[in-house]
Design a protein around this motif. Structure first.
Motif, PDB file in Angstrom:
ATOM      1  N   GLN A  10     -11.369  10.444  -6.643  1.00 41.57           N
ATOM      2  CA  GLN A  10     -10.133  10.699  -7.384  1.00 41.57           C
ATOM      3  C   GLN A  10      -8.936  10.781  -6.430  1.00 41.57           C
ATOM      4  OE1 GLN A  10      -9.108  14.526  -9.258  1.00 41.57           O
ATOM      5  NE2 GLN A  10      -8.927  13.391 -11.167  1.00 41.57           N
ATOM      6  N   ALA A  11      -9.158  11.337  -5.231  1.00 41.95           N
ATOM      7  CA  ALA A  11      -8.058  11.405  -4.257  1.00 41.95           C
ATOM      8  C   ALA A  11      -7.536   9.990  -3.969  1.00 41.95           C
ATOM      9  CB  ALA A  11      -8.550  12.069  -2.977  1.00 41.95           C
ATOM     10  N   LEU A  12      -8.449   9.049  -3.784  1.00 38.77           N
ATOM     11  CA  LEU A  12      -8.049   7.666  -3.474  1.00 38.77           C
ATOM     12  C   LEU A  12      -7.402   7.003  -4.692  1.00 38.77           C
ATOM     13  CD1 LEU A  12     -11.236   6.795  -1.403  1.00 38.77           C
ATOM     14  CD2 LEU A  12      -8.922   7.040  -0.500  1.00 38.77           C
ATOM     15  N   THR A  13      -7.889   7.334  -5.880  1.00 37.51           N
ATOM     16  CA  THR A  13      -7.296   6.782  -7.104  1.00 37.51           C
ATOM     17  C   THR A  13      -5.856   7.287  -7.254  1.00 37.51           C
ATOM     18  OG1 THR A  13      -9.501   6.847  -8.074  1.00 37.51           O
ATOM     19  CG2 THR A  13      -7.676   6.507  -9.599  1.00 37.51           C
ATOM     20  N   LEU A  14      -5.645   8.573  -6.944  1.00 41.15           N
ATOM     21  CA  LEU A  14      -4.283   9.128  -7.033  1.00 41.15           C
ATOM     22  C   LEU A  14      -3.369   8.487  -5.995  1.00 41.15           C
ATOM     23  CD1 LEU A  14      -5.036  12.951  -7.532  1.00 41.15           C
ATOM     24  CD2 LEU A  14      -4.324  11.305  -9.276  1.00 41.15           C
ATOM     25  N   ILE A  15      -3.904   8.248  -4.809  1.00 37.26           N
ATOM     26  CA  ILE A  15      -3.103   7.591  -3.760  1.00 37.26           C
ATOM     27  C   ILE A  15      -2.634   6.232  -4.271  1.00 37.26           C
ATOM     28  CG2 ILE A  15      -3.276   6.433  -1.500  1.00 37.26           C
ATOM     29  CD1 ILE A  15      -5.083   8.819  -0.643  1.00 37.26           C
ATOM     30  N   ALA A  16      -3.576   5.476  -4.841  1.00 44.54           N
ATOM     31  CA  ALA A  16      -3.229   4.141  -5.343  1.00 44.54           C
ATOM     32  C   ALA A  16      -2.188   4.255  -6.457  1.00 44.54           C
ATOM     33  CB  ALA A  16      -4.482   3.445  -5.858  1.00 44.54           C
TER      34      ALA A  16
ATOM     35  N   GLU B 209       2.358  -3.270  -8.424  1.00 43.26           N
ATOM     36  CA  GLU B 209       1.748  -4.600  -8.481  1.00 43.26           C
ATOM     37  C   GLU B 209       2.217  -5.481  -7.301  1.00 43.26           C
ATOM     38  OE1 GLU B 209      -0.439  -5.122 -11.004  1.00 43.26           O
ATOM     39  OE2 GLU B 209      -0.933  -7.075 -10.103  1.00 43.26           O
ATOM     40  N   GLY B 210       1.267  -6.002  -6.553  1.00 46.53           N
ATOM     41  CA  GLY B 210       1.600  -6.941  -5.477  1.00 46.53           C
ATOM     42  C   GLY B 210       1.874  -6.291  -4.126  1.00 46.53           C
ATOM     43  N   ASP B 211       1.952  -4.952  -4.086  1.00 52.43           N
ATOM     44  CA  ASP B 211       2.173  -4.287  -2.789  1.00 52.43           C
ATOM     45  C   ASP B 211       1.011  -4.574  -1.839  1.00 52.43           C
ATOM     46  OD1 ASP B 211       4.537  -3.115  -3.426  1.00 52.43           O
ATOM     47  OD2 ASP B 211       3.702  -1.129  -3.872  1.00 52.43           O
TER      48      ASP B 211
ATOM     49  N   GLY C  14      -3.298  -2.798  -8.444  1.00 52.61           N
ATOM     50  CA  GLY C  14      -2.385  -3.923  -8.243  1.00 52.61           C
ATOM     51  C   GLY C  14      -2.151  -4.275  -6.788  1.00 52.61           C
ATOM     52  N   ALA C  15      -2.850  -3.588  -5.866  1.00 52.98           N
ATOM     53  CA  ALA C  15      -2.618  -3.846  -4.442  1.00 52.98           C
ATOM     54  C   ALA C  15      -3.145  -5.213  -4.025  1.00 52.98           C
ATOM     55  CB  ALA C  15      -3.302  -2.771  -3.608  1.00 52.98           C
ATOM     56  N   THR C  16      -2.434  -5.845  -3.108  1.00 43.89           N
ATOM     57  CA  THR C  16      -2.962  -7.035  -2.433  1.00 43.89           C
ATOM     58  C   THR C  16      -3.621  -6.518  -1.151  1.00 43.89           C
ATOM     59  OG1 THR C  16      -1.161  -8.355  -3.289  1.00 43.89           O
ATOM     60  CG2 THR C  16      -2.308  -9.232  -1.347  1.00 43.89           C
TER      61      THR C  16
ATOM     62  N   ARG D 133       2.166  -0.763   2.100  1.00 41.96           N
ATOM     63  CA  ARG D 133       2.457   0.579   1.580  1.00 41.96           C
ATOM     64  C   ARG D 133       1.713   1.621   2.413  1.00 41.96           C
ATOM     65  NH1 ARG D 133       6.158   2.534  -0.324  1.00 41.96           N
ATOM     66  NH2 ARG D 133       5.384   3.744  -2.090  1.00 41.96           N
ATOM     67  N   PHE D 134       0.474   1.260   2.796  1.00 42.93           N
ATOM     68  CA  PHE D 134      -0.279   2.152   3.685  1.00 42.93           C
ATOM     69  C   PHE D 134      -1.400   1.382   4.362  1.00 42.93           C
ATOM     70  CE2 PHE D 134      -2.162   2.842  -0.597  1.00 42.93           C
ATOM     71  CZ  PHE D 134      -3.515   2.612  -0.360  1.00 42.93           C
ATOM     72  N   VAL D 135      -1.942   2.018   5.409  1.00 43.27           N
ATOM     73  CA  VAL D 135      -3.119   1.464   6.098  1.00 43.27           C
ATOM     74  C   VAL D 135      -4.268   2.421   5.798  1.00 43.27           C
ATOM     75  CG1 VAL D 135      -4.093   0.724   8.306  1.00 43.27           C
ATOM     76  CG2 VAL D 135      -1.606   0.689   7.968  1.00 43.27           C
TER      77      VAL D 135
END
Ligand SMILES: Cc1ncc(COP(=O)(O)O)c(C=O)c1O
Length: 468
Positions: free
Chosen positions: A181-187, A193-195, A215-217, A240-242
């Motif tokens: 859930q932590a990773l889902t919230l980060i996303a 879309e497209g980030d 929506g991340a690339t 947006r992040f690594v």
């Protein structure tokens, strides 16, 4: 001496057989509170099994509160472990076990990331939970705040600073339903879309799915035996992040050296992006000194993700985020939209469990168990495959990577292994860029007893021998 019988032909592991019988003796009152058990050396010799096996049984019984160790004097039955009519109960349990389908009992599954569930400290957890239930103010049973219980966030800050070098205040911590859930919230908060998101390759497939669904690339950055190859981060890019697992890369198992950590931080500064640090199983370091978190080097730009799934149990569904100040409010809102907050009683029980020292004691105990299982897997692989296997990523956690230069782990090979009674997991399934890791398997050992590990490797050898 205890009257214990073992059946070497049975599919039930010897540790389980011996554990079950001693447990029943104690529950039934055949061995009373305060009575001393035979020494591990004596019982091992009597039963003709290894001393380690008896140590494991005693550790499990102690973990569940049946035994108390007294420094230098042996193991004694703890008070209060006698249960009237236990006989009937244990018969029901063992007949249930025996009626399970043969195939499932027999299958040896090298799945990664599953802790030793049979060593969960049930008794201590139950006691703490019971105290919480009877003592908390009824206001704790109402709706709470999205960030979670303050008691847990405070305890966590102290624990994380001391053991992981994480720098934070309780108001930067948000309790989540596991790291997932932590990773889902980060996303949800950071990705539109497209980030672009820079991500280790290979990396667990679930995490790819979570970021891609938002929506991340995904821009894969290759991983070698040390972790992300940070020299490949292009200076004119703006993700947006690594995403990194620097303490124990999943799945390849490397530990990111300080030079790469600094390179990554410099990149994040220039690209003006966040770093997501997933610290999912670093508590179990088997070789070398503990490695500090990346967050401690760059708290203003690192989002730190932690979980109790590996240290305690995935069923608890408890994890957390440590957030840079600028992000706290957005994550509180996202958590509120998702499920208001995580269950409060479990959070309160966990905070007491940590505060009273049970958590660190459990980790210390499990570290010994995992180290023995890891060594057993390494020894079994070397004994079966000698120079044909290369083992990497084994310094931390509950899995390692085994590379077989002469085997490509395709689906038919996985199926053949399954038919031989062993479930195996190719690294290639987690690769974004294909065909670089076809010779490698991820082998989880945390949930497998030593005899089972050795048998699993034997089965794997028979499959590989047939292939060649
Ligand atoms: C790298 C990594 N991160 C996160 C998780 C998710 O953990 P949780 O059970 O806390 O959701 C896992 C699970 O195995 C994992 O392997």
């Amino acid at each position: 001496m205890l009257w214990i019988s073992i059946d070497r032909e049975s599919s039930v592991p010897l540790t389980r057989q011996i554990y079950d019988q001693i447990r029943t003796f104690i529950l039934r009152g055949d061995i009373g509170a305060g009575e001393k058990l035979p020494s591990t050396r004596l019982l091992a010799a009597e039963l003709g099994v290894s001393r380690n096996l008896i140590v494991e049984v005693y550790e499990q019984l102690a973990a569940e509160g049946f035994l108390e160790g007294r420094q230098g004097s042996g193991n004694y039955v703890a008070p209060g472990a006698f249960l009237e009519r236990a006989n009937k109960f244990s018969q029901t349990v063992s007949s249930q076990t025996e009626s399970q389908p043969e195939r499932d009992v027999d299958l040896i599954d090298f799945r990664s990331g599953i802790p030793a569930l049979d060593l969960f400290p049930r008794k201590t957890w139950a006691k703490v939970m019971q105290r919480v239930c009877s003592e908390v103010h009824s206001s704790a049973l109402s709706y709470g705040e999205p960030e979670g219980r303050e008691e847990l966030r405070e305890v966590l800050c102290r624990y994380l600073f001391r053991l992981r070098g994480v720098e934070c205040r309780p108001d930067q911590v948000l309790i989540t339903s596991g790291a997932t859930q932590a990773l889902t919230l980060i996303a949800r908060v950071l990705v539109s879309e497209g980030d672009e998101v820079f991500i280790e390759d290979p990396v667990t497939r679930d995490i790819q799915t979570i970021f891609a669904a938002a929506g991340a690339t995904l821009c894969p950055i290759p991983v070698d035996e040390l972790g992300m190859q940070t020299e490949l981060l292009l200076s004119d890019s703006h993700p947006r992040f690594v995403f990194v697992t620097p303490s124990h890369q999943f799945p390849l198992g490397g530990t990111l050296p300080i030079q790469r950590r600094i390179q990554l931080i410099q990149f994040a500064r220039e690209a003006d992006c966040y770093i997501v640090e997933d610290d999912y199983d670093s508590e179990f370091r088997h070789v070398g000194p503990p490695v500090s978190s990346l967050q401690g080097l760059f708290p203003e730009r690192v989002i730190y993700v932690g979980s109790f799934s590996k240290t305690l149990s995935p069923a608890l569904r408890l994890g957390y985020l440590v957030l840079p100040d600028a992000l706290v409010e957005r994550y509180r809102t996202a958590k509120w939209f998702t499920d208001l907050h995580s269950p409060a009683l479990e959070q309160l029980a966990l905070s007491r469990f940590i505060e009273e020292g049970h958590f660190e004691r459990h980790i210390a105990r499990m570290k010994k168990v995992y180290r023995r299982r890891r060594n057993c897997l390494i020894d079994s692989l070397h004994a079966s495959f000698a120079g044909r296997v290369l083992i990497t990523g084994s310094s931390t956690g509950m899995h390692l990577v085994a590379e077989f230069a002469d085997v490509i782990f395709t689906q038919p090979v996985v199926d053949a292994a399954l038919a031989a009674g062993v479930r195996i997991y190719p690294v290639e399934a987690h690769a974004i860029t294909k065909y670089r890791h076809q010779h490698k398997l991820i082998m989880g050992y945390g949930h497998l007893e030593e005899a089972t590990i050795a048998e699993g490797v034997k089965r794997l050898k028979s499959v590989i021998d047939k292939l060649l």
